[in-house]
Design a protein around this motif. Structure first.
Motif, short mmCIF file in Angstrom:
data_model
loop_
_atom_site.label_atom_id
_atom_site.label_comp_id
_atom_site.label_asym_id
_atom_site.label_seq_id
_atom_site.Cartn_x
_atom_site.Cartn_y
_atom_site.Cartn_z
N GLY A 18 0.81 -1.21 0.00
CA GLY A 18 0.00 0.00 0.00
C GLY A 18 0.85 1.26 0.00
O GLY A 18 0.54 2.22 -0.72
N ARG A 31 -6.32 0.42 -2.06
CA ARG A 31 -6.96 -0.43 -1.04
C ARG A 31 -7.19 -1.84 -1.58
O ARG A 31 -6.92 -2.84 -0.89
CB ARG A 31 -8.29 0.19 -0.61
CG ARG A 31 -8.15 1.44 0.24
CD ARG A 31 -9.49 1.83 0.85
NE ARG A 31 -10.48 2.17 -0.17
CZ ARG A 31 -10.67 3.40 -0.64
NH1 ARG A 31 -9.92 4.41 -0.21
NH2 ARG A 31 -11.60 3.63 -1.56
N GLN A 34 -3.88 -3.72 -2.02
CA GLN A 34 -3.36 -4.07 -0.71
C GLN A 34 -4.05 -5.34 -0.18
O GLN A 34 -3.38 -6.23 0.37
CB GLN A 34 -3.57 -2.91 0.26
CG GLN A 34 -2.90 -3.11 1.62
CD GLN A 34 -2.95 -1.83 2.47
OE1 GLN A 34 -3.19 -0.76 1.96
NE2 GLN A 34 -2.71 -1.98 3.76
N ASP A 35 -5.35 -5.42 -0.34
CA ASP A 35 -6.09 -6.60 0.10
C ASP A 35 -5.71 -7.83 -0.73
O ASP A 35 -5.54 -8.93 -0.19
CB ASP A 35 -7.60 -6.36 -0.01
CG ASP A 35 -8.10 -5.36 1.01
OD1 ASP A 35 -7.37 -5.09 2.00
OD2 ASP A 35 -9.22 -4.82 0.82
#
Length: 218
Positions: A18, A31, A34-35
């Motif tokens: 991130g 986001r 990053q997940d």
């Protein structure tokens, strides 16, 4: 304790992903990636290709939805390549092998063909190198089945790893000379530079002229 350590490592890896995407992609992409990276890390998959894919897409201003979908698809290919490498005999495939397998899948190789290439790899032919070469050949337009046969044939013939590495360039040069990828691969399979079976020795690719030999006498 081991589970806690792994969980901490995954979270740190995702946070690093991130942080590297800050200012390079829209917030929603940051986001999502990053997940995706955190999930990939938890499954033992390499995350660097995911970050690089997002950075590349951000630089090209790819719409957020398309970019997220592309990163998610890459994560799926990395997982598929990992399974294929394990089926080929590698219990814990290294990141470069997984990435090479994912490239091969992207270029049109089947999972079974990735497994076959991993299984056929042996010293001095590193599995990652073998997969990268096969992926490049397939991306050049060589049919997947012919790609596998060509790479495996070179290894069986005992050609050097350098010869293997130079195979895509050889095929690309023949394609630039007017041959189809299939014809170029056939030429490489028969000694690199020799024409495919059935081709006349004085064949000249379209758009080229036959070389003049001043000392030749009829």
């Amino acid at each position: 304790m081991l589970a806690f350590a792994l969980s901490t490592a995954w979270r740190l890896g995702a946070q690093d992903a991130g942080a590297r995407l800050d200012g390079r992609v829209p917030p929603e992409v940051r986001r999502a990636v990053q997940d995706i990276a955190a999930d990939a890390a938890a499954r033992g998959l390499p995350t660097e290709p995911l970050v690089q894919k997002a950075i590349e897409g951000g630089a090209k201003r790819v719409p957020a939805e398309r970019l997220i979908a592309a990163v998610r698809a890459l994560a799926a290919r990395l997982a598929e390549a990992t399974d294929a490498a394990r089926a080929g005999g590698l219990a814990t495939p290294q990141a470069d092998v997984v990435e090479g397998g994912a490239d091969g899948l992207s270029a049109g190789l089947a999972t079974g063909q990735v497994s076959e290439l991993v299984r056929a790899s042996h010293t001095p032919y590193d599995a990652a190198l073998v997969l990268r070469v096969a992926a490049t050949l397939a991306a050049l337009g060589v049919p997947p089945k012919q790609t596998v046969q060509l790479v495996e044939g070179l290894m069986k013939d005992g050609r050097s790893a350098t010869d293997l590495l130079g195979l895509p360039g050889e095929v690309q040069a023949q394609v630039a000379g007017g041959e189809t990828p299939t014809q170029a691969a056939e030429g490489a399979a028969h000694g690199g530079g020799n024409g495919p079976p059935g081709r006349a020795p004085d064949f000249v690719p379209p758009g080229q002229t036959k070389p003049h030999h001043p000392n030749h006498r009829p």
